[in-house]
Enzyme design. Structure first.
Site, short mmCIF file in Angstrom:
data_model
loop_
_atom_site.label_atom_id
_atom_site.label_comp_id
_atom_site.label_asym_id
_atom_site.label_seq_id
_atom_site.Cartn_x
_atom_site.Cartn_y
_atom_site.Cartn_z
N LEU A 33 0.76 -1.21 -0.13
CA LEU A 33 0.06 -0.26 -0.70
C LEU A 33 0.70 1.41 0.29
O LEU A 33 1.83 1.32 0.83
CB LEU A 33 -0.69 0.08 1.42
CG LEU A 33 -1.70 -1.25 1.40
CD1 LEU A 33 -2.65 -1.15 2.74
CD2 LEU A 33 -3.23 -1.18 -0.18
N HIS A 37 -3.81 3.59 -2.63
CA HIS A 37 -4.76 3.44 -2.40
C HIS A 37 -4.94 3.80 -0.77
O HIS A 37 -6.52 4.07 -0.40
CB HIS A 37 -3.10 2.07 -1.23
CG HIS A 37 -2.62 1.39 -2.24
ND1 HIS A 37 -1.74 0.95 -3.08
CD2 HIS A 37 -2.83 0.64 -3.70
CE1 HIS A 37 -1.72 0.34 -3.59
NE2 HIS A 37 -2.30 0.05 -4.36
N GLY A 147 -8.97 3.99 -8.54
CA GLY A 147 -8.16 4.87 -8.57
C GLY A 147 -7.57 5.14 -11.15
O GLY A 147 -7.86 4.32 -11.25
N LYS A 149 -5.71 6.83 -11.99
CA LYS A 149 -4.62 5.91 -12.59
C LYS A 149 -4.04 4.89 -13.48
O LYS A 149 -3.54 4.57 -14.65
CB LYS A 149 -3.15 5.72 -11.47
CG LYS A 149 -1.85 5.15 -12.22
CD LYS A 149 -1.12 5.11 -11.35
CE LYS A 149 -0.70 3.91 -11.08
NZ LYS A 149 -0.21 3.11 -11.68
N ASP A 150 -5.31 3.47 -12.85
CA ASP A 150 -5.71 2.86 -13.90
C ASP A 150 -6.76 3.21 -14.69
O ASP A 150 -8.02 2.23 -14.71
CB ASP A 150 -5.82 1.27 -13.00
CG ASP A 150 -3.96 1.45 -12.76
OD1 ASP A 150 -3.41 0.41 -12.89
OD2 ASP A 150 -4.51 1.74 -11.46
N GLN A 153 -8.79 0.68 -16.60
CA GLN A 153 -9.62 -0.34 -15.65
C GLN A 153 -11.21 -0.05 -15.24
O GLN A 153 -11.70 -0.74 -14.95
CB GLN A 153 -8.23 -0.33 -14.14
CG GLN A 153 -9.23 -1.32 -12.83
CD GLN A 153 -8.75 -1.62 -12.28
OE1 GLN A 153 -7.71 -3.09 -12.49
NE2 GLN A 153 -8.65 -0.86 -11.19
N LYS A 184 2.14 7.28 -8.16
CA LYS A 184 2.27 6.47 -7.27
C LYS A 184 2.32 4.95 -7.42
O LYS A 184 0.92 4.41 -8.12
CB LYS A 184 1.21 6.70 -5.46
CG LYS A 184 1.80 7.87 -5.24
CD LYS A 184 2.51 8.13 -3.46
CE LYS A 184 2.61 9.49 -2.83
NZ LYS A 184 3.13 9.28 -1.57
N SER A 185 3.32 3.92 -7.06
CA SER A 185 2.46 2.66 -7.33
C SER A 185 3.35 1.97 -6.81
O SER A 185 5.17 1.95 -6.63
CB SER A 185 2.93 2.36 -9.19
OG SER A 185 3.10 1.49 -9.23
#
Ligand code: AMP
Length: 285
Positions: A33, A37, A147, A149-150, A153, A184-185
């Protein structure tokens, strides 16, 4: 915070809470995390009586040669972080718990997967769909948090929700970034020191593209060129894709002269980490 490892326990806890009229916010993750997240969990905390987070590195969404085995994991640290973000139930199932039997039906996403990561990672979104359908059935959330970011998805999940009549509201959370702009990943830890210094250039390339569009450049081909040039000149990463589509339809566009939103999305392969990022432009200005 209660840690749950059994799917039956989770389902019965959720059913008890539902009977008491509690609303449930759900945050599915693969763990390791970070602030991205936790931002999802905090939003869920604000909007629901109960927050459920799952941590499950889902083998079905990794292709052959991808990083399922080496995906970073740290359940102890994750437990402390989840608790600090206000999670009530942390579901950490073993693989056999989620897949006690081979699937007896073929779950295949057919819409919006012929582009971006769907094209590059064949079968990836089929695996994502399979695990989310299972998790949605176990948790029965009122809201589920994802999120941007994806972004692909998120688009695919909207399709699943609509197709299968899940009574779930999807809440989209903007990408959380490091101070230098890197999204962030969990995979960022696999960047070498030099790559970590270069990686913020992915976002810089996206910002440069956005500026060019706001300054009047309409051609998506030209904007793709600007992004590719910036990444090639400022990082040692290998571009997997730089693509531009209408969002969330992911339909091709040749010009930014469109109504609604457009996404500029990138994937760059570094030595041990493949990073993705995107920027969504509202074209109704
Ligand atoms: P993952 O653990 O990578 O499967 O991610 C779990 C959820 O967190 C997904 O909905 C992701 O889109 C979301 N997420 C991951 N990184 C970020 C980020 N930097 N900002 C916002 N959400 C994120």
């Amino acid at each position: 915070m209660k840690i749950v490892t059994s799917r039956m326990d989770l389902a019965s806890l959720m059913s008890d809470n539902k009977k008491m009229g509690k609303s449930i916010g759900f945050v599915p993750t693969m763990g390791y995390l970070h602030e991205g997240h936790l931002t999802l969990a905090k939003a869920a905390r604000e909007q629901n009586d109960l927050v459920v987070m799952s941590i499950f590195v889902n083998p079905l969404q990794f292709g052959p040669g991808e990083d399922f085995e080496t995906y970073p994991r740290d359940p102890e640290r994750d437990t402390a972080l989840a608790e600090s973000a206000g999670v009530d139930y942390l579901f950490i199932p073993a693989v056999e718990e989620m897949y006690p039997n081979p699937l007896s039906l073929d779950i295949k996403v057919t819409d919006r997967i012929d582009v971006l990561c769907g094209k590059k990672r064949q079968g990836h979104f089929d695996g994502v769909a399979a695990v989310l359908i299972k998790l949605f059935n176990l948790v029965s959330p009122d809201r589920a948090y994802f999120g941007l970011k994806d972004a692909q998805q998120v688009a695919v999940i909207h399709g699943i929700i609509a197709d299968l009549f899940f009574p779930i509201e999807i809440v989209e959370i903007p990408t959380v970034r490091e101070e230098d702009g890197l999204a962030k990943s969990s995979r960022n830890v696999r960047l070498s020191e030099k790559e970590r210094q270069e990686a913020p250039e992915l976002y810089q390339a996206l910002l440069k593209a956005r500026k060019a569009v706001l300054d009047g450049e309409k051609s998506t081909a030209k904007i793709e060129g600007i992004v590719k040039k910036h990444i090639n000149e400022s990082t040692s990463g290998k571009i997997d894709y730089v693509e531009i589509y209408a969002y969330p339809s992911l339909k091709a566009i040749e010009s930014f002269d469109v109504k609604g939103k457009a996404i500029i999305a990138i994937a760059v392969q570094f030595d041990k980490a493949r990073l993705i990022d995107n920027i969504i432009l509202n074209m109704d200005f």
